[in-house]
Scaffold this motif. Structure first.
Motif, PDB file in Angstrom:
ATOM      1  N   GLY A  20     -16.591  -1.937  -3.013  1.00 14.57           N
ATOM      2  CA  GLY A  20     -17.595  -1.239  -2.217  1.00 14.57           C
ATOM      3  C   GLY A  20     -17.160   0.021  -1.500  1.00 14.57           C
ATOM      4  N   GLN A  21     -15.917   0.063  -0.995  1.00  9.17           N
ATOM      5  CA  GLN A  21     -15.503   1.263  -0.256  1.00  9.17           C
ATOM      6  C   GLN A  21     -14.098   1.660  -0.688  1.00  9.17           C
ATOM      7  N   THR A  22     -13.983   1.803  -2.005  1.00  9.03           N
ATOM      8  CA  THR A  22     -12.648   1.967  -2.581  1.00  9.03           C
ATOM      9  C   THR A  22     -12.056   3.349  -2.316  1.00  9.03           C
ATOM     10  N   HIS A  23     -12.846   4.258  -1.708  1.00  6.03           N
ATOM     11  CA  HIS A  23     -12.232   5.535  -1.313  1.00  6.03           C
ATOM     12  C   HIS A  23     -11.311   5.321  -0.104  1.00  6.03           C
ATOM     13  N   LYS A  24     -11.496   4.222   0.631  1.00  5.28           N
ATOM     14  CA  LYS A  24     -10.624   3.925   1.782  1.00  5.28           C
ATOM     15  C   LYS A  24      -9.359   3.192   1.333  1.00  5.28           C
ATOM     16  N   GLU A  25      -9.526   2.264   0.388  1.00  5.60           N
ATOM     17  CA  GLU A  25      -8.428   1.400  -0.065  1.00  5.60           C
ATOM     18  C   GLU A  25      -8.935   0.600  -1.247  1.00  5.60           C
ATOM     19  N   THR A  26      -8.028   0.193  -2.134  1.00  5.74           N
ATOM     20  CA  THR A  26      -8.384  -0.715  -3.224  1.00  5.74           C
ATOM     21  C   THR A  26      -7.432  -1.906  -3.156  1.00  5.74           C
ATOM     22  N   TRP A  27      -7.707  -2.920  -3.957  1.00  8.47           N
ATOM     23  CA  TRP A  27      -6.761  -4.029  -4.060  1.00  8.47           C
ATOM     24  C   TRP A  27      -5.405  -3.506  -4.509  1.00  8.47           C
ATOM     25  N   ALA A  28      -5.410  -2.564  -5.453  1.00  9.52           N
ATOM     26  CA  ALA A  28      -4.133  -2.046  -5.967  1.00  9.52           C
ATOM     27  C   ALA A  28      -3.354  -1.300  -4.887  1.00  9.52           C
ATOM     28  N   SER A  29      -4.054  -0.471  -4.092  1.00  9.63           N
ATOM     29  CA  SER A  29      -3.317   0.295  -3.068  1.00  9.63           C
ATOM     30  C   SER A  29      -2.942  -0.573  -1.874  1.00  9.63           C
ATOM     31  N   ALA A  30      -3.839  -1.488  -1.463  1.00  9.63           N
ATOM     32  CA  ALA A  30      -3.519  -2.356  -0.322  1.00  9.63           C
ATOM     33  C   ALA A  30      -2.315  -3.239  -0.622  1.00  9.63           C
ATOM     34  N   THR A  31      -2.274  -3.768  -1.854  1.00  4.17           N
ATOM     35  CA  THR A  31      -1.173  -4.686  -2.161  1.00  4.17           C
ATOM     36  C   THR A  31       0.112  -3.929  -2.498  1.00  4.17           C
ATOM     37  N   ALA A  32       0.005  -2.659  -2.901  1.00  2.00           N
ATOM     38  CA  ALA A  32       1.215  -1.822  -3.003  1.00  2.00           C
ATOM     39  C   ALA A  32       1.795  -1.643  -1.605  1.00  2.00           C
ATOM     40  N   ALA A  33       0.914  -1.348  -0.640  1.00  3.12           N
ATOM     41  CA  ALA A  33       1.348  -1.212   0.753  1.00  3.12           C
ATOM     42  C   ALA A  33       1.969  -2.514   1.257  1.00  3.12           C
ATOM     43  N   ALA A  34       1.348  -3.632   0.885  1.00  2.00           N
ATOM     44  CA  ALA A  34       1.865  -4.936   1.323  1.00  2.00           C
ATOM     45  C   ALA A  34       3.300  -5.119   0.840  1.00  2.00           C
ATOM     46  N   LEU A  35       3.525  -4.921  -0.460  1.00  2.00           N
ATOM     47  CA  LEU A  35       4.874  -5.133  -1.017  1.00  2.00           C
ATOM     48  C   LEU A  35       5.884  -4.196  -0.363  1.00  2.00           C
ATOM     49  N   ALA A  36       5.485  -2.949  -0.136  1.00  2.00           N
ATOM     50  CA  ALA A  36       6.394  -1.997   0.501  1.00  2.00           C
ATOM     51  C   ALA A  36       6.747  -2.442   1.915  1.00  2.00           C
ATOM     52  N   GLY A  37       5.890  -3.264   2.500  1.00  2.00           N
ATOM     53  CA  GLY A  37       6.137  -3.772   3.847  1.00  2.00           C
ATOM     54  C   GLY A  37       6.675  -5.197   3.874  1.00  2.00           C
ATOM     55  N   GLY A  38       7.054  -5.730   2.724  1.00  2.00           N
ATOM     56  CA  GLY A  38       7.633  -7.078   2.690  1.00  2.00           C
ATOM     57  C   GLY A  38       6.611  -8.198   2.773  1.00  2.00           C
ATOM     58  N   VAL A  39       5.332  -7.852   2.625  1.00  2.00           N
ATOM     59  CA  VAL A  39       4.258  -8.857   2.655  1.00  2.00           C
ATOM     60  C   VAL A  39       3.920  -9.208   1.217  1.00  2.00           C
ATOM     61  N   THR A  40       4.026 -10.496   0.850  1.00  2.08           N
ATOM     62  CA  THR A  40       3.769 -10.881  -0.542  1.00  2.08           C
ATOM     63  C   THR A  40       2.579 -11.822  -0.687  1.00  2.08           C
ATOM     64  N   THR A  41       1.915 -12.125   0.434  1.00  2.95           N
ATOM     65  CA  THR A  41       0.635 -12.846   0.390  1.00  2.95           C
ATOM     66  C   THR A  41      -0.294 -12.203   1.409  1.00  2.95           C
ATOM     67  N   VAL A  42      -1.501 -11.809   0.961  1.00  2.00           N
ATOM     68  CA  VAL A  42      -2.487 -11.263   1.907  1.00  2.00           C
ATOM     69  C   VAL A  42      -3.742 -12.134   1.874  1.00  2.00           C
ATOM     70  N   LEU A  43      -4.288 -12.367   3.062  1.00  6.59           N
ATOM     71  CA  LEU A  43      -5.581 -13.050   3.158  1.00  6.59           C
ATOM     72  C   LEU A  43      -6.606 -11.983   3.515  1.00  6.59           C
ATOM     73  N   ALA A  44      -7.631 -11.847   2.633  1.00 10.01           N
ATOM     74  CA  ALA A  44      -8.515 -10.678   2.707  1.00 10.01           C
ATOM     75  C   ALA A  44      -9.859 -11.020   3.355  1.00 10.01           C
ATOM     76  N   MET A  45     -10.267 -10.147   4.261  1.00  6.83           N
ATOM     77  CA  MET A  45     -11.481 -10.345   5.061  1.00  6.83           C
ATOM     78  C   MET A  45     -12.751 -10.068   4.243  1.00  6.83           C
ATOM     79  N   PRO A  46     -13.869 -10.675   4.666  1.00  3.16           N
ATOM     80  CA  PRO A  46     -15.089 -10.644   3.835  1.00  3.16           C
ATOM     81  C   PRO A  46     -16.029  -9.469   4.121  1.00  3.16           C
ATOM     82  N   ASN A  47     -15.670  -8.526   5.021  1.00  2.00           N
ATOM     83  CA  ASN A  47     -16.616  -7.451   5.339  1.00  2.00           C
ATOM     84  C   ASN A  47     -16.508  -6.290   4.352  1.00  2.00           C
TER      85      ASN A  47
END
Ligand code: DOR
Ligand code: ZN
Ligand code: ZN
Length: 356
Positions: A20-47
């Protein structure tokens, strides 16, 4: 170089904007950011758009995650005024049920106390109900959860009076857990100036006394979580800036920096990003390892981050401690600033066989 090895971390509060608002972030970019920050599991909000509130919208959001996610994940369902009885069917497939009790980004706010009660009464004991509740809303929902004897997880606690109330609730044996964000621990209203228009976030940054109270009640805080809420730099500088800060890539370095400064013990950091979130949300043990150089000093620059939103409230901050690699067995997911995990390689921990 010394290398510190940590379990892959869990961030229980992430907004991916996809669908819906992929100009802000996508699953691919958010989880790239996660891995770069040492986060390997994300729980994603429903809004997201559409918001996740029934089988069709959950399937749509899961399809976007399946295509894009580079790390493991689970999705929350969102409570609406009309779905208290039907949302229960989603419980086995989600990380939890999210209730928005105060105004924030999106249209999932629940206006009526009756609706809060209906959701708290209908949803099973697990997975948890998680709530965005500020001030008096937080007190009210705690009362309802106590009456219903149901567990509840409080998102992004930010104020001194809130953390003290949670401490009292825990003293009385209530089944309440909570999370605090790095921005509420490390920024306060005195930072509003240098953030200029971009400082809008819900809950708002607190006073220096609020910030101090959060640190003083570290034992009451079960999880650290980013509330990674990407909006573009242009949107943040507009006349009506949407609330939210990105945080996935900066959380671990900022907290490791606190370890260096002696304000946080490494064990306390790991408990709040590994064992505690896994226990509260019923997630499997880490299958990934995060390698950290605890001595590297570096300066946070949005231009070097993987989030698509292109800014950070921590721009220019010097921190000590950097993620150098993330591995799963012999597979390298991130190394030397480069994300190697493919989009779509992450697993939905609440669907099918989570062990893959
Ligand atoms: O600042 C916030 N932004 N707080 C929230 O609760 C929602 C989030 C968002 O989705 O942008
Ligand atoms: Zn929230
Ligand atoms: Zn949020």
């Amino acid at each position: 170089m010394t290398t510190l090895r940590l379990p892959g971390l869990v961030d229980v509060h992430v907004h991916t904007r996809d669908p819906g608002q992929t100009h802000k972030e996508t699953w691919a970019s958010a989880t790239a950011a996660a891995l770069a920050g040492g986060v390997t599991t994300v729980l994603a909000m429903p809004n997201t758009t559409p918001a996740v509130g029934d089988v069709d919208s959950l399937d749509l959001a899961k399809a976007a995650a399946r295509r894009g996610a580079r790390c493991d994940y689970a999705l929350y369902a969102g409570a609406t005024a009309l779905n208290a009885s039907s949302a229960v069917r989603l419980a086995p497939r989600v990380a939890g049920l999210k209730l928005y009790l105060d105004q924030t980004f999106g249209d999932l706010r629940l206006p009526s106390l009756d609706t809060w009660w209906e959701h708290l009464a209908a949803w099973p004991a697990t997975p948890p109900v998680v709530v965005h509740a500020e001030g008096a809303s937080l007190a009210a929902v705690l009362l309802m959860a106590a009456w219903l004897e149901r567990p509840i997880h409080l998102c992004h606690v930010s104020r001194a009076d809130e953390i003290r109330l949670i401490a009292r609730a825990k003293d009385r044996g209530l089944a309440v857990t909570c999370e605090v964000t790095p921005h509420h621990l490390l920024l306060d209203q005195s930072d509003a100036g240098h953030l200029s228009g971009r400082g809008t976030v819900r809950p708002p940054l607190g006073t220096p006394a609020d910030r101090k109270a959060l640190w003083a009640h570290l034992d009451v805080i079960d999880c650290f979580a980013t509330d990674h809420a990407p909006h573009t730099a242009a949107e943040k500088m507009s006349d009506r800036p949407p609330p939210g800060f990105p945080g996935l890539e900066t959380m671990l370095p900022l907290l490791l920096d606190q370890v260096t400064r002696g304000t946080l013990a490494l064990d306390d950091l790991i408990a709040r990003l590994d064992a505690n979130p896994r226990r509260i949300f019923g997630l499997p043990a880490a299958t990934t390892v995060v390698e950290v150089d605890p001595e590297e000093r570096w300066v946070v620059r949005a231009a070097e981050l993987h989030t698509a939103c292109d800014w950070t409230p921590f721009e220019g901050r010097e921190v000590q401690g950097r993620v150098t690699a993330v591995r799963r067995g012999s597979e390298t997911l991130f190394e030397e600033g480069r994300v190697l995990a493919a989009a779509g390689s992450g697993a939905d921990l609440k669907e099918g066989d989570p062990s893959r």
